[in-house]
Design an enzyme around this catalytic site. Sequence first.
Site, PDB file in Angstrom:
ATOM      1  N   ASP A 147      55.180 -58.546  79.961  1.00 10.68           N
ATOM      2  CA  ASP A 147      54.070 -59.304  80.534  1.00 10.68           C
ATOM      3  C   ASP A 147      53.956 -58.986  82.034  1.00 10.68           C
ATOM      4  O   ASP A 147      53.844 -59.869  82.877  1.00 10.68           O
ATOM      5  CB  ASP A 147      54.259 -60.812  80.314  1.00 10.68           C
ATOM      6  CG  ASP A 147      52.986 -61.594  80.619  1.00 10.68           C
ATOM      7  OD1 ASP A 147      51.906 -60.978  80.629  1.00 10.68           O
ATOM      8  OD2 ASP A 147      53.084 -62.811  80.851  1.00 10.68           O
ATOM      9  N   HIS A 190      52.077 -58.326  91.823  1.00 14.88           N
ATOM     10  CA  HIS A 190      51.238 -58.972  92.846  1.00 14.88           C
ATOM     11  C   HIS A 190      51.626 -58.477  94.226  1.00 14.88           C
ATOM     12  O   HIS A 190      52.792 -58.130  94.467  1.00 14.88           O
ATOM     13  CB  HIS A 190      51.447 -60.490  92.829  1.00 14.88           C
ATOM     14  CG  HIS A 190      50.777 -61.181  91.699  1.00 14.88           C
ATOM     15  ND1 HIS A 190      49.411 -61.239  91.567  1.00 14.88           N
ATOM     16  CD2 HIS A 190      51.285 -61.858  90.639  1.00 14.88           C
ATOM     17  CE1 HIS A 190      49.108 -61.923  90.467  1.00 14.88           C
ATOM     18  NE2 HIS A 190      50.231 -62.304  89.877  1.00 14.88           N
ATOM     19  N   LEU A 219      47.963 -53.283  84.995  1.00 19.56           N
ATOM     20  CA  LEU A 219      48.190 -52.184  85.937  1.00 19.56           C
ATOM     21  C   LEU A 219      47.351 -52.361  87.207  1.00 19.56           C
ATOM     22  O   LEU A 219      47.525 -51.632  88.169  1.00 19.56           O
ATOM     23  CB  LEU A 219      47.882 -50.847  85.273  1.00 19.56           C
ATOM     24  CG  LEU A 219      48.697 -50.549  84.009  1.00 19.56           C
ATOM     25  CD1 LEU A 219      48.393 -49.158  83.499  1.00 19.56           C
ATOM     26  CD2 LEU A 219      50.199 -50.706  84.266  1.00 19.56           C
ATOM     27  N   ARG A 220      46.405 -53.300  87.170  1.00 20.18           N
ATOM     28  CA  ARG A 220      45.627 -53.700  88.355  1.00 20.18           C
ATOM     29  C   ARG A 220      44.581 -52.711  88.816  1.00 20.18           C
ATOM     30  O   ARG A 220      43.911 -52.962  89.810  1.00 20.18           O
ATOM     31  CB  ARG A 220      46.559 -54.010  89.542  1.00 20.18           C
ATOM     32  CG  ARG A 220      47.645 -55.039  89.260  1.00 20.18           C
ATOM     33  CD  ARG A 220      47.104 -56.352  88.806  1.00 20.18           C
ATOM     34  NE  ARG A 220      48.120 -57.406  88.825  1.00 20.18           N
ATOM     35  CZ  ARG A 220      47.961 -58.585  88.239  1.00 20.18           C
ATOM     36  NH1 ARG A 220      46.846 -58.851  87.566  1.00 20.18           N
ATOM     37  NH2 ARG A 220      48.909 -59.499  88.307  1.00 20.18           N
TER      38      ARG A 220
END
Lengths: 430, 323
Positions: A310, A314, A68-69
């Site tokens: 997965d 980005h 989820l960054r």
Amino acid sequence: MTETANIHIRGGRLLDPASGTDEELDLFLGEGRVLAIGEAPAGFQAHQVIDASGQVVCPGLIDLGVYLREPGFEHKATIASETRAAARGGITTLVCMPETDPVIDTPATWELIRRRAKACGNARVLAVGALTQRLAGEQLAEMAALKAAGCVAVSNGRHRLANTLVARRAMEYASTFDLPLVLCSEDPHLKANGCVHEGAIATRLGLPGIPSAAETVAVARDLALTEHTGSRSHFHTLSTGRAIEMIAQARRGNRRLSADVAIHQLFLQESDVDGFRAECHVDPPLRTLGDRDRLRQALGEGHIDVICSDHQPHEADAKREPFPATAPGISGLETLLPLTLRLVEEGVLTLPHAIACLTANPAAVLNLPLGRLEPGGSADVCIFDPEAVWEFSAEKMASAGRNTPFDGWEFRGRVTCTLFEGRITYRPET
Amino acid sequence: MKHDLQLNQAGELRHFLTIEGLRRPHLEQILDIAESFAALPGRQVKKVPLLRGRIITNLFFENSTRTRTTFELAAKLLSADVINFNVGVSATSKGETLLDTLRNLEAMHSDMFVVRHSHSGAAHFIARHVNPGVSVINAGDGWHAHPTQAVLDMFTIRKHKGDFTPLRVAIVGDIQHSRVARSQIMALNTLGVTEVRVIAPCTLLPAEARSLGVHVYHDLETGLEEVDVVIMLRLQRERMDGALLPSAHEYFQLYGLTEKRLQRARPDAIVMHPGPINRGVEIASEVADGSRSVILQQVSYGIAVRMAVMSLTLGARAGEQRG
């Protein structure tokens, strides 16, 4: 819509692999829970009726292993953006990997994620805690504390454990608390600076390759350590046919072993990177057509339990470099269900089996009381129209990451409504 | 759905990125044009006004004085203006992305970028992102391709052998890490030679070497039997560190080209090397300096070949603008 709203989902094909249900049945939700299936409970008054005729009503999907960054990589994506994307993909539970910054190696980081996710309210976010501190592969993480705080499993993520002794101790320690281990098995030395499968394409394009042995060597090691330590091992995002054969064999003696595959591995192969296509740069790499077919077969035979996205969103710049310098990964939440339905169309899986791989099976792997529709359970529901034909467009993605190789693909089957804890989190405007 | 980035709609070269995807007439055309530039034996290549007013930027992300110099000389002999941009010491060290660097240079109205980069695919990447009027020439990307080197090698072979079809060519050494070898193999097969052989230990061969259309040999003497052309590759010093080879000594013992071993090849075989050579590592001095060595000719032919490629790609541009 408040949490106490009563919702009547009418006329849909209720598909609940956990209970073996597959027939036209109404679903009654209230107070964030499933109240009844089939007949309305006494005194039920619907605040809202959703007409699901001609559609499939199944448990909200569980995506095992997403990035989820947040915190640390908010320029790529945020919990808010990715839980919105999840809702659009019919996903109600996201199991996030520990590779945030700081990593999820203390209850504090997990607590931060949990609170932000709660505030967003679009999906349930669960966490896989770190296996080692800072994922450095040296000192064990405080797994008991992580478990107490609510982490559902532990993993070293893509920071592969080079030291076999550390791997052994970490697995032993995790099994003390019966914590499932999510293993991304790959030998870091054999991988080295590789960025594609070591095969004909790497040979022709002069790209550093990752041999299949990078996976098989590590899976063999981790299987041996699993046997030795009695840990609950889940092999995550496998890419080679040979690795899955070894796992299938090991499962005969160990029912607690499980495995998953990223959905893109079932559709793409090494030749898709030809022309230096950075959107097909993934980790582990796309392998051969033979591997793809063996993964599909293993899925059909039940040796692979779970399909995951997965999901690795980005920012655009991460893919705008010469191929070896690009970041691996696909933003996959919104293509998980459409691609899985294509597996059904191509005869790899039956529809109930496919839905099980996205609901009951990941719940079983992580021992979660989710992924099923039963009275009293959380009202997490995915409704999709199995006949809707549509074109997937990267531009229209809800995820902050538009990095997808599936732009322009035509799919049959589209989410028409997602409910999380009894609230509608996605419903397209018509 | 492979759209060929380096050809225009008429099938002409608009960029020169790789040998892959080119047909025999493409290569023969470059060789013929190069021939016209190199026409007078013993005389210097004449300066011609073909690219007067054009700006060519040498964009080198990897150090290479000699390749850069031959490109620079070729551009100047075509009357173009040349800018040398060594990115290794300027932009990327300040954190600028490759695309930012490119945009900045485009703002200076370059007509062509000659690119060298350590990443395979870098020239393709730049070609995909440049303005439509700009050509890109790959001066070497990672282990992928070095097409002008391959064409100058073909030029050298044609000078000595004439017809390609009956030839057997052996490429010896570090195939895996060699962009030169990949481009040579593709060029030789495109030009229809009888056989391409690669000779190397397993650690220096790509995973699927045979898929490139070569026969694989591990023994140098067997591999050299009856060959017409021997191409030696440079062995990078750093290959000694990665457990690929035990020592330079053992490498020379097994794969170093000596006069004695060269006896296995045909009596009129020529010996080539893309340079710079490592005497006593891959080639003995007696061979490098011997009568069958054409190594220095390769260097001078390189200028004519690069002139041909530059004028062709910019010519295809002119054609596009007319059309």
